[in-house]
Design a protein around this motif. Sequence first.
Motif, PDB file in Angstrom:
ATOM      1  N   ALA A   1      24.614  33.027 -22.602  1.00 34.46           N
ATOM      2  CA  ALA A   1      24.893  31.628 -22.937  1.00 34.46           C
ATOM      3  C   ALA A   1      25.065  31.488 -24.443  1.00 34.46           C
ATOM      4  N   LEU A   2      26.078  30.739 -24.835  1.00 35.61           N
ATOM      5  CA  LEU A   2      26.407  30.565 -26.246  1.00 35.61           C
ATOM      6  C   LEU A   2      26.635  29.093 -26.559  1.00 35.61           C
ATOM      7  N   GLY A   3      26.364  28.733 -27.792  1.00 34.44           N
ATOM      8  CA  GLY A   3      26.674  27.394 -28.268  1.00 34.44           C
ATOM      9  C   GLY A   3      27.918  27.437 -29.134  1.00 34.44           C
ATOM     10  N   VAL A   4      29.013  26.860 -28.650  1.00 32.76           N
ATOM     11  CA  VAL A   4      30.273  26.855 -29.383  1.00 32.76           C
ATOM     12  C   VAL A   4      30.410  25.519 -30.101  1.00 32.76           C
ATOM     13  N   PRO A   5      30.694  25.524 -31.415  1.00 34.56           N
ATOM     14  CA  PRO A   5      30.805  24.263 -32.154  1.00 34.56           C
ATOM     15  C   PRO A   5      31.739  23.275 -31.468  1.00 34.56           C
ATOM     16  N   ASP A   6      31.268  22.013 -31.376  1.00 36.54           N
ATOM     17  CA  ASP A   6      32.018  20.965 -30.697  1.00 36.54           C
ATOM     18  C   ASP A   6      31.865  19.672 -31.481  1.00 36.54           C
ATOM     19  N   ALA A   7      32.980  18.975 -31.701  1.00 41.17           N
ATOM     20  CA  ALA A   7      32.966  17.791 -32.556  1.00 41.17           C
ATOM     21  C   ALA A   7      32.073  16.691 -32.015  1.00 41.17           C
ATOM     22  N   LYS A   8      31.970  16.552 -30.709  1.00 41.94           N
ATOM     23  CA  LYS A   8      31.188  15.463 -30.127  1.00 41.94           C
ATOM     24  C   LYS A   8      29.767  15.878 -29.768  1.00 41.94           C
ATOM     25  N   LEU A   9      29.611  17.100 -29.259  1.00 40.90           N
ATOM     26  CA  LEU A   9      28.311  17.530 -28.743  1.00 40.90           C
ATOM     27  C   LEU A   9      27.446  18.236 -29.771  1.00 40.90           C
ATOM     28  N   GLY A  10      28.025  18.651 -30.874  1.00 43.96           N
ATOM     29  CA  GLY A  10      27.326  19.525 -31.792  1.00 43.96           C
ATOM     30  C   GLY A  10      27.598  20.961 -31.396  1.00 43.96           C
ATOM     31  N   HIS A  11      27.090  21.355 -30.231  1.00 49.54           N
ATOM     32  CA  HIS A  11      27.436  22.623 -29.597  1.00 49.54           C
ATOM     33  C   HIS A  11      27.773  22.337 -28.139  1.00 49.54           C
ATOM     34  N   ALA A  12      28.810  22.969 -27.648  1.00 48.84           N
ATOM     35  CA  ALA A  12      29.106  22.955 -26.218  1.00 48.84           C
ATOM     36  C   ALA A  12      28.570  24.250 -25.625  1.00 48.84           C
ATOM     37  N   VAL A  13      27.931  24.155 -24.474  1.00 48.85           N
ATOM     38  CA  VAL A  13      27.371  25.334 -23.822  1.00 48.85           C
ATOM     39  C   VAL A  13      28.484  26.095 -23.106  1.00 48.85           C
ATOM     40  N   HIS A  14      28.663  27.356 -23.471  1.00 48.59           N
ATOM     41  CA  HIS A  14      29.583  28.261 -22.776  1.00 48.59           C
ATOM     42  C   HIS A  14      28.752  29.381 -22.170  1.00 48.59           C
TER      43      HIS A  14
END
Length: 508
Positions: free
Chosen positions: A437-450
């Motif tokens: 599981a990784l946290g990918v930078p996302d403008a709305k969520l902060g990190h999106a879970v992938h």
Amino acid sequence: MPQPPDPDPRPLDHLAERGRADAPALVLKDRTLSHGDLRTRVAQLAGWLAERIPKKGAHVASWAAKGELTCLLPLAAPRAGLVHVPINPLLKRAQAAHILADSGSVLLIANEARLASLESGDIPASCETLSEGSLWDDVAQSDAALPPSDADPDALAAILYTSGSTGRPKGVMLSHANLWLGAVSVAHYLKLSADDVTLAVLPLSFDYGQNQLLSTWYAGGCVTPLDYLFPRDVVKACARHGVTTLAAVPPLWVQLSELDWPGDATAAMRRLTNSGGALTPDLVRALRADFADADIYAMYGLTEAFRSTYLDPGLIDANPASMGTAIPFAEILVVADDGTVPGAGEEGELVHCGPLVAQGYWQDAERTAERFKPAPAASRYGGTAVWSGDRVKRDADGLLYFVGRRDAMIKSSGNRISPLEIEEAALASGLVAEACALGVPDAKLGHAVHLVVRPADDTPMEDPALAKKLARQLPNFMQPQVIHWRQSMPLNPNGKIDRTALMQEIAA
């Protein structure tokens, strides 16, 4: 800003005694409690708890939506000599079961639906369960009531569970002093007063969320709890209750900034507060457009020391990315890898010293030793400090700026998520052989879970059953936004899954 007038900690339950007796303290769905009512109800609930659980220091857990129970237990349990363990109502049975077992709670109070969701083996043999409705029936039949306590301010008052970058959620041990001084500090720098109305939209199991109650009651103000379904519900509540104080995390601020705010929803607003991630310049401008007369407070904190910094609202337009400076009662140092304090503009680890530092992790000496260490030589407080793992730098004006994290923590929608929890759920499905599981930078969520997975031998690629199983096992904020299926996983020289390589591939 000068230090607050009363830095000496007191028993936490004394917060119930702060407000004027006839002033509103808590707006519930069916009635409003005055501060006088608050005192009475806390005394009654504490008396009932002391009769039900006579062993001092025992742990009592709650797992329910915002209401009278979840708002009063943070004060009533410590008054009864007990330790409160709030469980986030967004968590599902597997996470709740872990917290019950790990904390050693002897009583779980929850609503009927959450109790019904628990399976055989989820509840330890030493833990009783009670429905929220039954509790109030019992309290009404009890004549017991406890006056304000004389508890030792250093005694344990609460255990708040927070996810780490590895392993299951860990319980942060907070004393009366930690929580009392946190309430005093925040009430002081936010300039809260007795005529303030705080809309409590954040989970009360979250240190930022619980402080909505504690700091407002310290100031003698009123709290309106809200479990919202849609962001529009927040706008309506602000208008209905004349809200003056609204706290949120960046993803919610993004959603709120996209809505139309009528004048009656913004007229009373005095302050907006943010933590759980940085505000962007665009978001600051959007909030300024909707709330022209409100102060905007950018803040940084960690459960292990409650809150560390805030930015003076007068500086946010020129410094929207800054974390600000230390809050009252906190000492914040930037420490280089060699233990020295670096100069302006140089990177180091944020180290929090002072009386807001928690007592460590419940029954976890190894992880406590990793984070709670002797304060650096430069500290004026000394004692134990929290080494945050966050890399920061301080500019020539003394303002702090976040640089990055040392660990693999995922922070999404203001929630701290352990990658291992998601990976364990994926492996438990039986559909995958490996998971990352990784946290990918996302403008709305902060990190999106992938989630990157290698299927088990008998599982087809892109099997939709995995997403369905995760939806049943994990709370919404832990659900992967994207599941990536791979025939093989990249490995590092130590034979472990190469997270860095996967992140570079996915984020490319």
